[in-house]
Design a protein around this motif. Structure first.
Motif, short mmCIF file in Angstrom:
data_model
loop_
_atom_site.label_atom_id
_atom_site.label_comp_id
_atom_site.label_asym_id
_atom_site.label_seq_id
_atom_site.Cartn_x
_atom_site.Cartn_y
_atom_site.Cartn_z
N LEU A 276 0.66 -1.14 0.10
CA LEU A 276 0.03 0.05 -0.04
C LEU A 276 0.74 1.26 -0.11
O LEU A 276 0.58 2.37 -0.70
N ARG A 277 1.84 1.29 0.70
CA ARG A 277 2.88 2.41 0.83
C ARG A 277 3.31 2.76 -0.67
O ARG A 277 3.33 3.87 -1.29
N THR A 278 3.76 1.64 -1.22
CA THR A 278 4.54 1.80 -2.56
C THR A 278 3.26 2.43 -3.60
O THR A 278 3.69 3.15 -4.37
N ILE A 279 1.97 1.97 -3.59
CA ILE A 279 1.00 2.21 -4.58
C ILE A 279 0.69 3.73 -4.15
O ILE A 279 0.50 4.55 -4.99
N ALA A 280 0.58 3.99 -2.82
CA ALA A 280 0.38 5.44 -2.52
C ALA A 280 1.57 6.26 -2.83
O ALA A 280 1.20 7.45 -3.27
N TYR A 281 2.84 5.84 -2.94
CA TYR A 281 3.80 6.72 -3.46
C TYR A 281 3.57 7.24 -5.21
O TYR A 281 3.71 8.28 -5.32
N ASP A 282 3.22 5.89 -5.66
CA ASP A 282 3.06 6.36 -7.11
C ASP A 282 1.72 6.88 -7.27
O ASP A 282 1.91 7.78 -8.26
N VAL A 283 0.75 6.96 -6.58
CA VAL A 283 -0.40 7.88 -6.89
C VAL A 283 -0.34 9.22 -6.43
O VAL A 283 -0.62 10.16 -7.22
N CYS A 284 0.68 9.60 -5.45
CA CYS A 284 0.93 10.87 -5.05
C CYS A 284 1.71 11.35 -6.25
O CYS A 284 1.50 12.54 -6.53
N GLY A 285 2.53 10.96 -6.99
CA GLY A 285 3.11 11.27 -7.91
C GLY A 285 2.39 11.38 -9.23
O GLY A 285 2.53 12.65 -9.85
N ALA A 286 1.61 10.44 -9.48
CA ALA A 286 0.72 10.97 -10.51
C ALA A 286 -0.26 12.05 -10.41
O ALA A 286 -0.84 12.64 -11.33
N LEU A 287 -0.47 12.31 -9.15
CA LEU A 287 -1.40 13.51 -9.00
C LEU A 287 -0.66 14.72 -8.57
O LEU A 287 -1.28 15.88 -7.95
N GLY A 288 0.56 14.87 -9.01
CA GLY A 288 1.41 16.06 -8.79
C GLY A 288 2.21 16.13 -7.57
O GLY A 288 2.80 17.28 -7.25
N GLY A 289 2.20 15.14 -6.83
CA GLY A 289 3.17 15.21 -5.59
C GLY A 289 4.53 14.94 -5.92
O GLY A 289 4.98 14.53 -7.08
N THR A 290 5.32 15.12 -4.80
CA THR A 290 6.79 14.95 -5.01
C THR A 290 7.33 14.05 -4.05
O THR A 290 6.85 13.93 -2.99
N SER A 291 8.68 13.58 -4.22
CA SER A 291 9.16 12.79 -3.04
C SER A 291 9.62 13.37 -1.78
O SER A 291 9.41 12.88 -1.12
N ALA A 292 9.60 14.65 -1.99
CA ALA A 292 9.87 15.50 -0.66
C ALA A 292 8.85 15.58 0.32
O ALA A 292 8.95 15.67 1.40
N GLN A 293 7.59 15.12 -0.33
CA GLN A 293 6.42 14.83 0.74
C GLN A 293 6.55 13.77 1.53
O GLN A 293 5.61 13.53 2.30
N TRP A 294 7.42 12.55 1.13
CA TRP A 294 7.50 11.59 1.88
C TRP A 294 8.67 11.55 2.88
O TRP A 294 9.50 12.22 2.86
#
Length: 294
Positions: A276-294
């Motif tokens: 779920l964490r990996t999926i959430a990481y990809d969903v966050c990126g697809a919706l405009g998020g960045t790795s800095a948010q993790w």
């Protein structure tokens, strides 16, 4: 004659035993203060006052009491006039005062103690009905005491818990009408929405629905894999431009939540979904998020 004098008279005792004044004397003194004595009686009483300290003291006490009562009545009358509630016909030309006997101190103390016990009992009873997640004081504090972000996550978590087990009506609009679903929910939320693809993780879109949010509409998109496990993506407009990703654990499910470009997102799934964490990481990126948010 004041309320103490009246009580003594009702009890059959002299109205003022300590001063030696009898009931008819007190009545005469009261009439004198109120200007109700005949001229000859008034002259006789004035002559007596010089030789009777008790009577003179009583006259002074009556006058002080009368002045205080008149002041109180005048104050109350002025207050009613200022509030536009004065009614001369209803009140009459002469104000009146109702004298009440005060309860003994032990009775007032007993009532106060009784109310304190009742209040403590109600508080104890109410505590028994507070849900455990509201009463906890740890890092998973209830929605009433949580931050704005955690309250958002709890709404998403509840929506997941309510709709993911649904068999016949898990969504309002199915995946077959994906274009209509996106356009409809985008219009209701006032923001352009997109549905991330989770096909690489074995999850296909089931559809979506409109839900109430904290201060407006929210959207929920649902995914399902071949084993029947479901994930939901909860979306609503956020007052924050960008927040870090956080995790909410509650029972048998987990929710990753964050905000990007003034939109709040929450991905919820079963605790058995180790990815779920990996999926959430990809969903966050697809919706405009960045790795800095993790």
């Amino acid at each position: 004659m004041n309320d103490d004098d009246l009580e003594r008279e009702r009890a059959g005792a002299p109205a003022d035993a300590h001063s030696g004044l009898a009931g008819h004397d007190l009545a005469a003194l009261g009439a004198f203060v109120d200007g109700e004595l005949a001229p000859d009686e008034q002259s006789a009483l004035l002559a007596r006052l010089g030789e009777d300290p008790a009577a003179a003291q009583r006259i002074a006490a009556y006058r002080a009491q009368k002045a205080a009562l008149q002041s109180l009545c005048n104050h109350a009358g002025n207050a009613r006039e200022n509030d536009g509630e004065h009614d001369a016909d209803a009140l009459g030309a002469t104000p009146y005062v109702v004298l009440r006997r005060r309860d003994p101190w032990w009775r007032r103390a007993g009532l106060a103690a009784a109310w304190a016990i009742v209040g403590a009992g109600l508080a104890t009873a109410a505590t028994a009905f507070v849900p455990a997640w509201m009463a906890r004081g740890d890092g998973h504090a209830g929605a009433l005491f949580a931050s704005e972000g955690e309250r958002f996550a709890r709404r998403a978590d509840v929506a997941y818990a309510v709709y993911s087990p649904e068999v016949r009506h898990p969504v309002e609009v199915g995946a077959a009408d994906e274009a209509h679903l996106v356009a409809w929910l985008s219009r209701r939320l006032g923001k352009p929405l997109q549905i991330p693809s989770l096909g690489e993780y074995g999850y296909a879109l089931v559809g979506g629905r409109l839900l109430p949010g904290a201060a407006g509409p929210a959207a929920q998109f649902m995914y399902q894999n071949d084993a029947g496990e479901r994930l939901t993506l909860y979306v609503s407009v956020s007052g924050r431009d960008r927040d870090a990703v956080h995790l909410l654990r509650d029972g048998g499910h987990r929710t990753f939540y964050w905000s990007t470009d003034s939109m709040g997102y929450a991905l919820s799934g079963p605790a058995t979904e180790g990815r779920l964490r990996t999926i959430a990481y990809d969903v966050c990126g697809a919706l405009g998020g960045t790795s800095a948010q993790w």
